[in-house]
Structure formats: structure tokens, C-alpha cells
Write an enzyme that holds these catalytic residues in place. Structure first.
Site, PDB file in Angstrom:
ATOM      1  N   GLU A  28       0.883  -1.157   0.000  1.00 13.43           N
ATOM      2  CA  GLU A  28       0.000   0.000   0.000  1.00 13.43           C
ATOM      3  C   GLU A  28       0.933   1.222   0.000  1.00 13.43           C
ATOM      4  O   GLU A  28       1.830   1.305   0.837  1.00 13.43           O
ATOM      5  CB  GLU A  28      -0.833  -0.040   1.287  1.00 13.43           C
ATOM      6  N   ARG A 254       5.191 -13.229   9.475  1.00 13.46           N
ATOM      7  CA  ARG A 254       5.785 -11.932   9.190  1.00 13.46           C
ATOM      8  C   ARG A 254       7.103 -11.816   9.928  1.00 13.46           C
ATOM      9  O   ARG A 254       7.326 -12.497  10.931  1.00 13.46           O
ATOM     10  CB  ARG A 254       4.835 -10.798   9.554  1.00 13.46           C
ATOM     11  N   LYS A 264       4.615   0.707   8.879  1.00 13.22           N
ATOM     12  CA  LYS A 264       4.738   1.960   8.127  1.00 13.22           C
ATOM     13  C   LYS A 264       4.076   3.097   8.884  1.00 13.22           C
ATOM     14  O   LYS A 264       4.558   4.214   8.900  1.00 13.22           O
ATOM     15  CB  LYS A 264       4.051   1.827   6.769  1.00 13.22           C
TER      16      LYS A 264
HETATM   17  P1  ATP Z   1       2.702  -2.000   7.480  1.00 15.46           P
HETATM   18  O1  ATP Z   1       1.908  -2.201   8.715  1.00 15.46           O
HETATM   19  O2  ATP Z   1       4.154  -1.847   7.763  1.00 15.46           O
HETATM   20  O3  ATP Z   1       2.138  -0.945   6.598  1.00 15.46           O
HETATM   21  P2  ATP Z   1       1.430  -3.802   5.759  1.00 15.46           P
HETATM   22  O4  ATP Z   1       1.330  -5.281   5.777  1.00 15.46           O
HETATM   23  O5  ATP Z   1       0.216  -3.020   6.026  1.00 15.46           O
HETATM   24  O6  ATP Z   1       2.601  -3.396   6.724  1.00 15.46           O
HETATM   25  P3  ATP Z   1       1.615  -3.526   2.973  1.00 15.46           P
HETATM   26  O7  ATP Z   1       2.088  -2.372   2.202  1.00 15.46           O
HETATM   27  O8  ATP Z   1       0.190  -3.877   2.913  1.00 15.46           O
HETATM   28  O9  ATP Z   1       2.067  -3.277   4.443  1.00 15.46           O
HETATM   29  O10 ATP Z   1       2.502  -4.810   2.705  1.00 15.46           O
HETATM   30  C1  ATP Z   1       2.868  -5.282   1.450  1.00 15.46           C
HETATM   31  C2  ATP Z   1       3.256  -6.729   1.582  1.00 15.46           C
HETATM   32  O11 ATP Z   1       4.341  -6.861   2.491  1.00 15.46           O
HETATM   33  C3  ATP Z   1       2.116  -7.552   2.112  1.00 15.46           C
HETATM   34  O12 ATP Z   1       2.004  -8.719   1.298  1.00 15.46           O
HETATM   35  C4  ATP Z   1       2.534  -7.907   3.503  1.00 15.46           C
HETATM   36  O13 ATP Z   1       2.083  -9.176   3.858  1.00 15.46           O
HETATM   37  C5  ATP Z   1       4.056  -7.857   3.433  1.00 15.46           C
HETATM   38  N1  ATP Z   1       4.625  -7.493   4.721  1.00 15.46           N
HETATM   39  C6  ATP Z   1       4.391  -6.382   5.434  1.00 15.46           C
HETATM   40  N2  ATP Z   1       5.041  -6.406   6.605  1.00 15.46           N
HETATM   41  C7  ATP Z   1       5.732  -7.578   6.644  1.00 15.46           C
HETATM   42  C8  ATP Z   1       6.601  -8.213   7.583  1.00 15.46           C
HETATM   43  N3  ATP Z   1       6.899  -7.637   8.746  1.00 15.46           N
HETATM   44  N4  ATP Z   1       7.129  -9.404   7.267  1.00 15.46           N
HETATM   45  C9  ATP Z   1       6.834  -9.987   6.097  1.00 15.46           C
HETATM   46  N5  ATP Z   1       6.024  -9.457   5.160  1.00 15.46           N
HETATM   47  C10 ATP Z   1       5.469  -8.273   5.424  1.00 15.46           C
HETATM   48 MG    MG Z   2      -0.943  -1.529   5.633  1.00 16.35          MG
END
Ligand code: ATP
Ligand code: MG
Length: 540
Positions: A28, A254, A264
Site C-alpha cells: 500500500e 511476518r 509503516k
Molecule cells: P505495514 O503495517 O508496515 O504498513 P502492511 O502489511 O500493512 O505493513 P503492505 O504495504 O500492505 O504493508 O505490505 C505489502 C506486503 O508486504 C504484504 O504482502 C505484507 O504481507 C508484506 N509485509 C508487510 N510487513 C511484513 C513483515 N513484517 N514481514 C513480512 N512481510 C510483510
Molecule cells: Mg498496511
């Protein structure tokens, strides 16, 4: 040893469910990528698409207009490219809004979705609990024609934010709460970073994501474990929207690293409140921060290989990440000398005209014997801690009347020193012991220690930025904001070999006996960021 994702893919190829593997990384664009995302990119790209000769899509999950920004889109593409992953297919979920709308209409026509007037709060309150079923909305059996008309009104901007929603009609008594008529569309009069004001209804993640995957022909949609309970809904959506060769979702653990913020949203808070110097502050666990700190793509890929892929959440030691870059720099980094806490040393048996070039080994671990020239004169800098008037036990460096070797140069003997009123040493006087030049020494003089130094006459001033973790070590799970380490940056004015003045940006060196340092990307002055110390605290 194969991981469970590979086992699944091997089975799928064998059974003929798919013959080409297509994966995606779906960020995102609401912040910069962090080390957790690196794990996902490595798994989807290197571990899967590359390994099986398949395809990898970088797809922005930009279905929530409120938080998204083009700056984040650019940084994410740069970061994915920097990691070496394929960026020939940069795709946007928002490009499928028409298709998603079409799918929603199809669901309504099939009696599988209805327009409701509940607020978000009411939806939550009527959803039930793990032990009690949810309550059906009075609109659940609204005639199809009426829902179609209202949904069109929502799309056409006739409905204010929050007044109506579209819900999938699944099962309010399902043991899986995600299946209790989830909201799939909401009204939001908000400008989208790519679609402008074309839409005022936006799909919810659980509805949009499977459609995005299906449209792109993703075979293995790999996400983190929190989505395991959403998988039945994912399968329901691709089935009810009648996609052929529907994608499948798989979940993995994760990445969490001790003392590391992995969200993020929270990282954005650090940037917005000025707690750090932007998203690429070298203390940040963002890809941009790690790069500026001196991490390389290969060290991060190596890290991801070492942590592996599993279905059990656990916390990785920071030491493992550090050992990956340390091992790499130990093999590759040029050696150089810098004195971080300088004290002057005068060579009393050489006069002011003395200047000599010496051979300095660029990288002893490379084993190629390559050298470069360094100069020595009668005035040097050494570390303050390398000279002690009253040495602690087992001190192997310079003491009054004692000897030590200057790295790559001569053995010296301390013959005197000066102090200020407080007794602090301000100058060390020493003599070169003749016949002890490195590489040509057959004097038989034995020393216990070797110290680094720089030639004071040609030295340059550098700034060394010494970093500590952003978070304090804490056993308790207190909120990040209470764990901030307010001493995570220490700026040191140091003296370095002139050679380092022209160090290319982002090139890392081993400063002998000090650690690995990387020339800062942003500053035009000679600023060096501590990548990692020399000592490996990680138990392999
Ligand atoms: P954040 O909370 O940091 O924004 P998110 O999962 O909301 O994390 P996205 O931009 O939706 O962030 O993530 C893109 C991809 O990265 C998704 O497929 C998610 O599963 C993966 N991802 C995010 N954080 C992790 C993590 N800590 N370990 C492994 N994969 C991750
Ligand atoms: Mg997110």
C-alpha cells in the site's frame, strides 16, 4: 531444504493446477518499505518467481485514497529495483476499479450482495462474537433491483460518506467472523492519487485483493499469517465473481526483529514528528534507511535466506541482520584509518621535513596483497585511549617508555607526554625505533600491540555518525513511543586519512579497529555513518 511454499508450488506444478508461477508484491503506498517488506519481496521474487522461472508483479494496493501518495509510489519502485527485483510490471490496483465495480454488480445480481445503511459502528456491534452469531440487518433481504439502484447512486455521488455500504451476503452465523456479511464497498468522497475524482466509492481490502490477484493471473498470493482467517472470504470472492483459474492465498510468518519498529504507520509518525531525519535516516529499518546506513542488497537477501520462511511467528535477533552485512564487508570492504578521539603524537627523532610513503594493505581478507600508499610525517594522531599513563591490567598499547607498532609503519617508543592543568594528556612524544618498518622488520623488537593512526599533516576532518538502536531494550511490550532511545545518534569529529576525503557516496570501509563506516549519501562533506561494529555478538 525446501520451505512449505516450495512444497505447495511443487505439488501445484505436479498436479497441473498451474504451469507458470505468477507472484506479486502488493504494498500500500502509504509509507516507505521496511525490512519486513524485504522478506516478502525476497520470498515472492527470488524464492518463487525466479526460482520457478515465473513472473513477479509489483502491484500497488492503492484502494484507500486517504493515505496514499505519489512520493511513496516512487520510493517503493526505487527500493524494489534496488533490491534487484523485477520492476518491468508496475501495476496499480486502482486500474481495476471498473472490474471491481463490475464484480460488485454481479454479486448483487446473483443475490450475493446488498446495500445496507448501517454505520461502521453498527456493523461492528451486530457482528456477534466468537461464541455468538451476528444479527442480520433489516436490509439483508432488500430486493436485488433496489440494491442495484442504490449502489449506482453510491457510485454516482448521490450518497454522503458513510450513509450506505455494500455488503457481501454470506452467513451471519458463520463461525468465521470475516464471513458475516463483510462490507465490500464504502462511500468516500476523496480524491485518489491516480484516479482523481472519478470514484467516490472505494472497495474494501478483502474484496479488492482477490480480484486484483485474479485479474493478474496470480497463482500464489502470499501474505502474512494475520490473513489466514480471511482466506475463506478470499476463496468466496474469487468463486462468486466467477474467475477462471482462481488464485490461491498462502500465509507465512511476518518478520519481526527485536528492537525494530515494523509498521509503516509508526515509522511515518517518527518522520512526521521529526524524531528522525526523514524516511532514509540511517537508524530507520526502512530499505532507504538501511541503504544509507551501508547495507547492500546482497546482505539483505542473505539475511532473508538465513531467516527462512515458516508458519510460526517469532522474533529475529538484530545481531543476525548485522552479521550479514559485517560478513560481507569483512570480505569486501577496503581498510582505512581514522582516529575518532584524536590526540597528537610527535615523533621526536624525525624533523619537520620528514615525510615518507608507506604501503598499506587494502584488504587483508581478499588475499590479493594489493596495497595503496599512505604517508607518515613527524606529527600523527592516535586514539586517546591508546595511550595510558597509568594503564589498566593487561593494557597492550602505548604507555610511557613502552612500545607499540603503528599499523603499516614503525614500532615507536613513548618517550614523554604533556598534560593540561587537570592532568589530561594533550600530547604524546615518541621515537621511531630504527629498522622496524612493516614488511622489512628484522630488528627482533617485540611489541604487544598494534594501533591505528593518521598523519596529522595530511589528515582531513571527518564527521563520524555513531548509531545506536532507535528503541531501548525492553522485555515488556510497552508502546514504541515509551521505548524511544533518545541517544541513538552521536556525532563525532574525527581525523582521517586524506584518502577518505574522496570516498564515493555509499561506499563502505573498515576503519581499522573501529568498525565499518559508509560515506553518507546526502551530505557533501565527508560524513561517515557507522554501519556496524567489528565484533560479532551473534551466536551463529
Ligand atoms: P505495514 O503495517 O508496515 O504498513 P502492511 O502489511 O500493512 O505493513 P503492505 O504495504 O500492505 O504493508 O505490505 C505489502 C506486503 O508486504 C504484504 O504482502 C505484507 O504481507 C508484506 N509485509 C508487510 N510487513 C511484513 C513483515 N513484517 N514481514 C513480512 N512481510 C510483510
Ligand atoms: Mg498496511
Amino acid at each position: 531444504m525446501s520451505n512449505f511454499i516450495e512444497d505447495i508450488i511443487n505439488d501445484d506444478l505436479a498436479s497441473g493446477r498451474c504451469n507458470k508461477i505468477v507472484t506479486r508484491f502488493p504494498p500500500e503506498p502509504n509509507g516507505y518499505l521496511h525490512i519486513g517488506h524485504v522478506k516478502s519481496i525476497c520470498l515472492n521474487y527470488y524464492g518463487t518467481a525466479v526460482k520457478y522461472g515465473g513472473q513477479f508483479n509489483l502491484r500497488f494496493d492503492d484502494t484507500n485514497p486517504a493515505k496514499e501518495d505519489d512520493e511513496f509510489v516512487r520510493s517503493i519502485v526505487d527500493d524494489v529495483k534496488w533490491l534487484g527485483a523485477d520492476t518491468t510490471r508496475v501495476l496499480f490496483a486502482s486500474d481495476y476499479f471498473d472490474k471491481m465495480y463490475e464484480c460488485a454488480v454481479l454479486l448483487i445480481k446473483k443475490g450475493k450482495a446488498y446495500v445496507d445503511d448501517m454505520s461502521a459502528e453498527e456493523v461492528r456491534l451486530t457482528r456477534g462474537t466468537l461464541t455468538e452469531p451476528g444479527k442480520e440487518s433489516k436490509n439483508r433481504n432488500r430486493p436485488i433491483e433496489e440494491s442495484l439502484k442504490l449502489f449506482e447512486d453510491m457510485k454516482n455521488g448521490l450518497v454522503p460518506d458513510g450513509a450506505l455500504i455494500l455488503r457481501a451476503k454470506i452467513d451471519m452465523a458463520s463461525p468465521n467472523i470475516n464471513m458475516r456479511d463483510p462490507v465490500i464497498y464504502r462511500v468516500l468522497h476523496e480524491e485518489h492519487h491516480r484516479q482523481g475524482n472519478k470514484w467516490c466509492i472505494y472497495p474494501m481490502y478483502d474484496f479488492a485483493h482477490p480480484i486484483e490477484d485474479a485479474v493478474e493471473g496470480i497463482t500464489h498470493s502470499i501474505c502474512t499469517l494475520e490473513f489466514e482467517d480471511h482466506r475463506p472470504l478470499y476463496d468466496w470472492i474469487v468463486r462468486e465473481c466467477e474467475f477462471e483459474n482462481p488464485p490461491h492465498q498462502y500465509e507465512f510468518a511476518r518478520l519481526s526483529i527485536e528492537r525494530t519498529i515494523m509498521s509503516k504507520r509508526y515509522l511515518k509518525k517518527l518522520v512526521d514528528t521529526g524524531a528522525v531525519d526523514g524516511w532514509d535516516d540511517p537508524r530507520m529499518p526502512t530499505i532507504a534507511g538501511l541503504r544509507r546506513r551501508g547495507y547492500t542488497p546482497s546482505s539483505l537477501i542473505d539475511f532473508c535466506e538465513k531467516i527462512g520462511v515458516s508458519k510460526a511467528n517469532s522474533e529475529v535477533e538484530t545481531g543476525l541482520l548485522e552479521s550479514c552485512i559485517r560478513d560481507e564487508l569483512n570480505t569486501n570492504a577496503e581498510r582505512a584509518m581514522a582516529v575518532l578521539d584524536p590526540i597528537k603524537l610527535v615523533i621526536v627523532n624525525r624533523d619537520d621535513s620528514y615525510s615518507e610513503e608507506l604501503d598499506f594493505e587494502i584488504n587483508p581478507t581478499a588475499g590479493d596483497g594489493k596495497t595503496r600508499k599512505i604517508t607518515i610525517s613527524n606529527e600523527l594522531y592516535i586514539e586517546r585511549s591508546d595511550f595510558e599513563v597509568v594503564p589498566p591490567p593487561k593494557f597492550k598499547r602505548l604507555v610511557p617508555d613502552g612500545t607499540v607498532r603503528l599499523k603499516g609503519a614503525y614500532i615507536i617508543r613513548a618517550v614523554g607526554y604533556e598534560t593540561d592543568e587537570s592532568g589530561k594528556v594533550t600530547l604524546v612524544k615518541a621515537e621511531i625505533i630504527e629498522g622496524t618498518k612493516s614488511g622489512e622488520d628484522n630488528s627482533g623488537v617485540k611489541v604487544k600491540g598494534v594501533i591505528h593512526w593518521v598523519d596529522a599533516k595530511s589528515a582531513v576532518d571527518i564527521e563520524a555518525r555513531m548509531y545506536d538502536y532507535l528503541l531501548l531494550d525492553s522485555e515488556e511490550k510497552v508502546d514504541f513511543s515509551e521505548r524511544m532511545n533518545h541517544n541513538s545518534l552521536k556525532v563525532i569529529k574525527a581525523k582521517a586519512e586524506k584518502y577518505l576525503e574522496d570516498a564515493p557516496k555509499l561506499k563502505s570501509y573498515q576503519f581499522l579497529r573501529q568498525g565499518y563506516f559508509c560515506r553518507d549519501l546526502k551530505s557533501d562533506k565527508p560524513v561517515f555513518n557507522l554501519v556496524v561494529g567489528l565484533k560479532d555478538g551473534y551466536k551463529k
